[in-house]
Design an enzyme around this catalytic site. Structure first.
Site, PDB file in Angstrom:
ATOM      1  N   LYS A  69       7.928 -12.749  -1.777  1.00 41.82           N
ATOM      2  CA  LYS A  69       8.067 -12.683  -0.318  1.00 41.82           C
ATOM      3  C   LYS A  69       8.338 -14.051   0.308  1.00 41.82           C
ATOM      4  O   LYS A  69       9.033 -14.146   1.321  1.00 41.82           O
ATOM      5  CB  LYS A  69       6.825 -12.041   0.312  1.00 41.82           C
ATOM      6  CG  LYS A  69       6.688 -10.546  -0.020  1.00 41.82           C
ATOM      7  CD  LYS A  69       5.506  -9.924   0.688  1.00 41.82           C
ATOM      8  CE  LYS A  69       5.323  -8.469   0.276  1.00 41.82           C
ATOM      9  NZ  LYS A  69       4.189  -7.826   0.953  1.00 41.82           N
ATOM     10  N   ASP A 105       5.203  -5.317   7.263  1.00 46.33           N
ATOM     11  CA  ASP A 105       3.847  -4.932   6.835  1.00 46.33           C
ATOM     12  C   ASP A 105       2.908  -4.703   8.023  1.00 46.33           C
ATOM     13  O   ASP A 105       2.179  -3.716   8.074  1.00 46.33           O
ATOM     14  CB  ASP A 105       3.234  -5.997   5.918  1.00 46.33           C
ATOM     15  CG  ASP A 105       3.747  -5.893   4.492  1.00 46.33           C
ATOM     16  OD1 ASP A 105       4.238  -4.813   4.115  1.00 46.33           O
ATOM     17  OD2 ASP A 105       3.643  -6.891   3.748  1.00 46.33           O
TER      18      ASP A 105
HETATM   19  P1  NDP Z   1      -3.102 -12.871  -2.079  1.00 47.66           P
HETATM   20  O1  NDP Z   1      -3.195 -13.207  -3.521  1.00 47.66           O
HETATM   21  O2  NDP Z   1      -2.179 -13.622  -1.204  1.00 47.66           O
HETATM   22  O3  NDP Z   1      -4.584 -13.005  -1.412  1.00 47.66           O
HETATM   23  C1  NDP Z   1      -5.681 -12.432  -2.038  1.00 47.66           C
HETATM   24  C2  NDP Z   1      -6.866 -12.438  -1.078  1.00 47.66           C
HETATM   25  O4  NDP Z   1      -7.915 -11.677  -1.681  1.00 47.66           O
HETATM   26  C3  NDP Z   1      -7.433 -13.820  -0.779  1.00 47.66           C
HETATM   27  O5  NDP Z   1      -7.920 -13.835   0.541  1.00 47.66           O
HETATM   28  C4  NDP Z   1      -8.576 -13.933  -1.796  1.00 47.66           C
HETATM   29  O6  NDP Z   1      -9.600 -14.802  -1.385  1.00 47.66           O
HETATM   30  C5  NDP Z   1      -9.085 -12.519  -1.791  1.00 47.66           C
HETATM   31  N1  NDP Z   1      -9.789 -12.137  -3.021  1.00 47.66           N
HETATM   32  C6  NDP Z   1      -9.253 -11.914  -4.247  1.00 47.66           C
HETATM   33  N2  NDP Z   1     -10.213 -11.526  -5.115  1.00 47.66           N
HETATM   34  C7  NDP Z   1     -11.396 -11.538  -4.440  1.00 47.66           C
HETATM   35  C8  NDP Z   1     -12.736 -11.219  -4.783  1.00 47.66           C
HETATM   36  N3  NDP Z   1     -13.082 -10.839  -6.027  1.00 47.66           N
HETATM   37  N4  NDP Z   1     -13.678 -11.327  -3.824  1.00 47.66           N
HETATM   38  C9  NDP Z   1     -13.357 -11.701  -2.563  1.00 47.66           C
HETATM   39  N5  NDP Z   1     -12.095 -12.003  -2.170  1.00 47.66           N
HETATM   40  C10 NDP Z   1     -11.118 -11.917  -3.101  1.00 47.66           C
HETATM   41  O7  NDP Z   1      -2.787 -11.289  -2.055  1.00 47.66           O
HETATM   42  P2  NDP Z   1      -2.088 -10.510  -0.858  1.00 47.66           P
HETATM   43  O8  NDP Z   1      -2.707 -10.970   0.405  1.00 47.66           O
HETATM   44  O9  NDP Z   1      -0.621 -10.567  -0.992  1.00 47.66           O
HETATM   45  O10 NDP Z   1      -2.483  -8.974  -1.159  1.00 47.66           O
HETATM   46  C11 NDP Z   1      -3.802  -8.495  -0.951  1.00 47.66           C
HETATM   47  C12 NDP Z   1      -3.836  -7.004  -1.237  1.00 47.66           C
HETATM   48  O11 NDP Z   1      -3.132  -6.262  -0.254  1.00 47.66           O
HETATM   49  C13 NDP Z   1      -3.219  -6.640  -2.580  1.00 47.66           C
HETATM   50  O12 NDP Z   1      -4.152  -5.853  -3.277  1.00 47.66           O
HETATM   51  C14 NDP Z   1      -1.987  -5.830  -2.219  1.00 47.66           C
HETATM   52  O13 NDP Z   1      -1.780  -4.795  -3.153  1.00 47.66           O
HETATM   53  C15 NDP Z   1      -2.358  -5.256  -0.867  1.00 47.66           C
HETATM   54  N6  NDP Z   1      -1.186  -4.978  -0.017  1.00 47.66           N
HETATM   55  C16 NDP Z   1      -0.945  -3.685   0.367  1.00 47.66           C
HETATM   56  C17 NDP Z   1       0.109  -3.392   1.190  1.00 47.66           C
HETATM   57  C18 NDP Z   1       0.351  -1.974   1.599  1.00 47.66           C
HETATM   58  O14 NDP Z   1       1.428  -1.673   2.121  1.00 47.66           O
HETATM   59  N7  NDP Z   1      -0.596  -1.088   1.426  1.00 47.66           N
HETATM   60  C19 NDP Z   1       1.034  -4.428   1.669  1.00 47.66           C
HETATM   61  C20 NDP Z   1       0.684  -5.764   1.233  1.00 47.66           C
HETATM   62  C21 NDP Z   1      -0.379  -6.003   0.406  1.00 47.66           C
HETATM   63  P3  NDP Z   1      -9.565 -16.394  -1.732  1.00 47.66           P
HETATM   64  O15 NDP Z   1      -8.733 -17.038  -0.671  1.00 47.66           O
HETATM   65  O16 NDP Z   1     -10.982 -16.800  -1.691  1.00 47.66           O
HETATM   66  O17 NDP Z   1      -8.949 -16.501  -3.105  1.00 47.66           O
END
Ligand code: NDP
Length: 279
Positions: A69, A105
């Site tokens: 993206k 989104d």
């Molecule tokens: P990123 O990798 O950019 O961000 C991940 C986020 O999740 C960060 O804030 C991270 O925190 C947090 N995180 C990951 N693991 C943990 C954990 N075990 N405990 C607490 N916090 C955690 O991912 P995206 O933002 O791109 O995507 C996030 C989710 O959204 C994905 O699962 C994706 O599939 C879903 N999604 C769904 C869409 C839809 O249309 N339904 C569209 C876009 C995304 P930290 O900063 O501390 O690492």
């Protein structure tokens, strides 16, 4: 000549976008060819170039998923304000003299909340969990709906602080809708009407350290992950919250892309029902 579309990702085999767009096209009488294209991790631009050069019909547009993206953001020669705010592009439109980058989104989530879940963000206390790409993508559209408050909670608090500062003053939104950041510990005793899980924790089955107080009575809990029951959904359901997974958002963001490309909005309910019946 059949217009060509594609979704680029890595991995991409699991993507529901080809099926969703085929269903939209059948519903609206459009003749389209929509492929899933696996691009190498450093090969997004080359893959788009090959798609544009390929024979068949004219290449009209593409969806972009993880991890491209930001690459798509850079490739676009013009970007919409919501793509600029998101810092990421999930929808490309190929025009004669430009590649337009958009991000659907956030609009998809807002339509899912308002139209499908009867949960208008206006006036609600919203908790947004996560501060990654998905959270960033939905932040501006949510703020423009004028919630009573919007708290961003992230495991790494500093990332939530940066995001909140960046979106601190959104033109057109109420002053009360300025986001406030916190770590999970700061949620003790707080209550929200809408809790949106934009973390990827559910993908690994990890449970978020959420106090049950965050789910206020009649709360809606929205999990962006779809296709599985996540610990967040279980936590929320145990408090009596109304729970939804991210499949509706996926279909709505696709409908928004379809509208951009074809100038017509497809009906999403039958497509969502078709996907649910086979999942
Ligand atoms: P990123 O990798 O950019 O961000 C991940 C986020 O999740 C960060 O804030 C991270 O925190 C947090 N995180 C990951 N693991 C943990 C954990 N075990 N405990 C607490 N916090 C955690 O991912 P995206 O933002 O791109 O995507 C996030 C989710 O959204 C994905 O699962 C994706 O599939 C879903 N999604 C769904 C869409 C839809 O249309 N339904 C569209 C876009 C995304 P930290 O900063 O501390 O690492």
């Amino acid at each position: 000549m059949t217009d060509r579309y594609a979704v680029f990702g890595n991995p991409v085999g699991h993507s529901l976008s080809p099926r969703i767009h085929a269903l939209f096209a059948a519903q609206t009488g459009q003749d389209i060819d929509y492929q899933a294209i696996l691009a190498a991790p450093d090969g997004f631009v080359a893959a788009v170039g090959a798609f544009l050069a390929a024979g068949g019909g004219p290449a009209r547009g593409a969806n972009v998923t993880v991890p491209f993206k930001e690459d798509a953001f850079r490739l676009a020669t013009r970007r919409t304000p919501r793509a600029e705010a998101a810092g990421a592009v999930n929808t490309l439109s190929f025009e004669a003299d430009a590649i337009i980058g958009d991000n659907t989104d956030g609009a998809g989530l807002v339509r899912e909340l308002k139209n499908n879940l009867d949960c208008d963000p206006a006036g609600r206390r919203i908790l947004l969990l996560g501060a990654g790409g998905a959270a960033r993508g939905v932040l501006l559209p949510l703020l423009l709906e004028n919630p009573a408050e919007l708290v961003i909670a992230n495991r790494t608090e500093a990332t939530a602080v940066r995001l909140a500062l960046e979106f601190g003053l959104v033109p057109g939104s109420a002053a009360g809708a300025r986001p406030t950041p916190t770590g999970f510990a700061g949620l003790a005793g707080r209550a929200f009407d809408l809790v949106i899980n934009a973390t990827s924790a559910g993908l690994s089955g990890a449970e978020l350290p959420l106090p049950i107080s965050v789910f206020a009575p009649r709360c809606v809990a929205y999990e962006m992950v779809y296709g599985r029951e996540t610990p967040f959904m279980n936590q929320a359901r145990a408090t009596g919250a109304r729970v939804a997974d991210g499949l509706g958002m996926l279909v709505e963001q696709a409908a928004e892309a379809f509208l951009i490309w074809h100038g017509m909005r497809p009906r999403t309910a039958p497509v969502l029902a078709a996907l649910r019946s086979t999942s």
